[in-house]
Design an enzyme around this catalytic site. Structure first.
Site, short mmCIF file in Angstrom:
data_model
loop_
_atom_site.label_atom_id
_atom_site.label_comp_id
_atom_site.label_asym_id
_atom_site.label_seq_id
_atom_site.Cartn_x
_atom_site.Cartn_y
_atom_site.Cartn_z
CG HIS A 1 -6.77 -13.72 -12.61
ND1 HIS A 1 -6.63 -14.86 -11.84
CD2 HIS A 1 -6.76 -14.13 -13.90
CE1 HIS A 1 -6.58 -15.93 -12.64
NE2 HIS A 1 -6.66 -15.51 -13.89
CG ASP B 1 -3.84 -16.80 -9.94
OD1 ASP B 1 -2.98 -16.05 -9.45
OD2 ASP B 1 -5.06 -16.57 -9.89
CG ASP C 1 -4.80 -13.66 -8.11
OD1 ASP C 1 -5.19 -14.61 -7.41
OD2 ASP C 1 -5.15 -13.49 -9.31
CG HIS D 1 -11.45 -11.12 -9.05
ND1 HIS D 1 -10.62 -10.31 -9.80
CD2 HIS D 1 -10.95 -12.38 -9.15
CE1 HIS D 1 -9.66 -11.07 -10.34
NE2 HIS D 1 -9.84 -12.32 -9.96
ZN ZN Z 1 -6.31 -15.03 -9.79
#
Ligand code: ZN
Length: 368
Positions: A181, A267, A179, A142
């Protein structure tokens, strides 16, 4: 040639601030009895512990690495950001950006986390190792060059790729981010470039809320070299493998990278508190197997997986173990205690058919 496993106890000592999951403490938010932020060391430490218990640790080449040097970090992060982070870290810690608390010495731990990724990529691209897993913490995907967010303080994968490029060890790199996200940091860093293909599979409108759209394809020279595969909540084993087979695989075949890096978050697993997907340890093993086959065919097996998110302390270890055993071609297994339960809780055929149609539409948009 062997599989490298890069880890360091100090990465487990990175400490977060006062949170209850992602809620700041105060007002009506009661502190959690144990832990705070979901990005806790336990998800990673318990993975390493499980590997010790089964003996998988002894089947891989366990290494640590030095902290990434200032010069290596500056290929991605502006000096002003690094100075600010270092000063705050020296002064006792604090928080920069969004949801990225750190304690005293957090700067050095983040540089070490990046250093594990740098070393893993170096060892694979020099032919020292066949493939590698970097248990980097804090995570990186991120982090923007000057704005850390989502628990990520330095852009580990981008830093590792830039180091390999600067040394002439990689020209065309593909990043596959599974991931749950959106890999907004990696996307932003390489958005204008065609020498790094970035592909992110993620739960749509999760984190960040406002990035990760399928129409974000890159800019200028980078046009067409960024791919987002936003999936609705509820996708499980069948849907994830289908996304790999019908979108990721053909994209990599067309791009012909000389190195594949996976942003390996866990996740999207069925027990994650920060997402709503239904992947299992077997899903991760099978996605890893597919990436290994692609790497064998396209780039002499040059494959590096870098740990990102994954917040189920009890289930991440089984997912990680499955990935690393697969990567090492080891038959040392940590039997998934939830395998049968999760098999029964996968999406029904109607939902899988809906996802299959959606993936078909996205493949058409992204691969033409
Ligand atoms: Zn994540």
């Amino acid at each position: 040639m062997s599989t490298g496993f890069f880890w360091d106890e100090r990465c487990f000592w990175h400490a977060g601030g006062n949170y209850a999951l992602t809620m700041p403490l105060g007002g009506l938010v009661q502190p959690l009895a144990a832990g705070g932020l979901p990005e806790s060391p336990e998800t990673k430490r318990r993975l390493k512990n499980l590997m010790d218990v089964t003996g998988l640790t002894r089947a891989v080449d366990c290494r640590t690495a030095p902290e990434a040097s200032r010069a290596v970090l500056e290929r991605v992060h502006p000096a002003a950001y690094l100075d600010r982070f270092k000063a705050m870290s020296d002064a006792g810690g604090g928080e920069l950006g969004l949801r990225t608390p750190f304690a005293q010495g957090g700067y050095e731990i983040a540089a070490l986390s990046a250093g594990l990724t740098v070393a893993a990529i170096e060892a694979v691209t020099t032919g020292d190792l066949q493939n590698a897993y970097a248990l980097s913490r804090p995570p990186g995907h991120h982090c923007l060059p000057d704005w850390p967010n989502g628990f990520c303080l330095m852009a580990n994968i981008a830093i590792g790729i830039e180091a390999a490029k600067a040394a002439g060890r990689a020209k065309r790199v593909a990043v596959v981010d599974w991931d749950v996200h959106h890999g907004n940091g990696t996307e932003a860093i390489f958005y204008d470039r065609d020498d790094v293909l970035t592909i992110s599979l993620h739960q749509e409108q999760n984190y960040p809320l406002d990035t990760g759209a399928i129409g974000d394809r890159g800019r200028g020279a980078g046009e067409g070299f960024n791919m987002n595969v936003p999936l609705p909540p509820g996708v499980g084993h069948v849907g994830y493998l289908e996304a790999i087979d019908r979108i990721v695989a053909p994209a990599l075949e067309a791009y012909k990278p000389d190195l594949i890096v996976v942003a390996c978050g866990f996740d999207a697993c069925a027990f994650d508190p920060l997402a709503r997907m239904l992947c299992t340890a077997e899903t991760y093993a099978m996605m890893t197997e597919r990436m290994m086959k692609l790497a064998d065919r396209l780039c002499d097996g040059h494959l590096v997986l870098v740990h990102e998110g994954g917040y189920s302390e009890v289930y991440v270890p089984f997912c990680g173990h499955a990935v690393i055993a697969t990567l090492a071609g080891s038959d040392i297994a940590a039997e998934d205690p939830m395998a049968e339960t999760l098999r029964q809780r996968q999406p029904n055929a109607r939902f899988d058919a809906f996802i299959s149609d959606l993936i078909g539409e996205m493949a058409e948009t992204l691969l033409t």
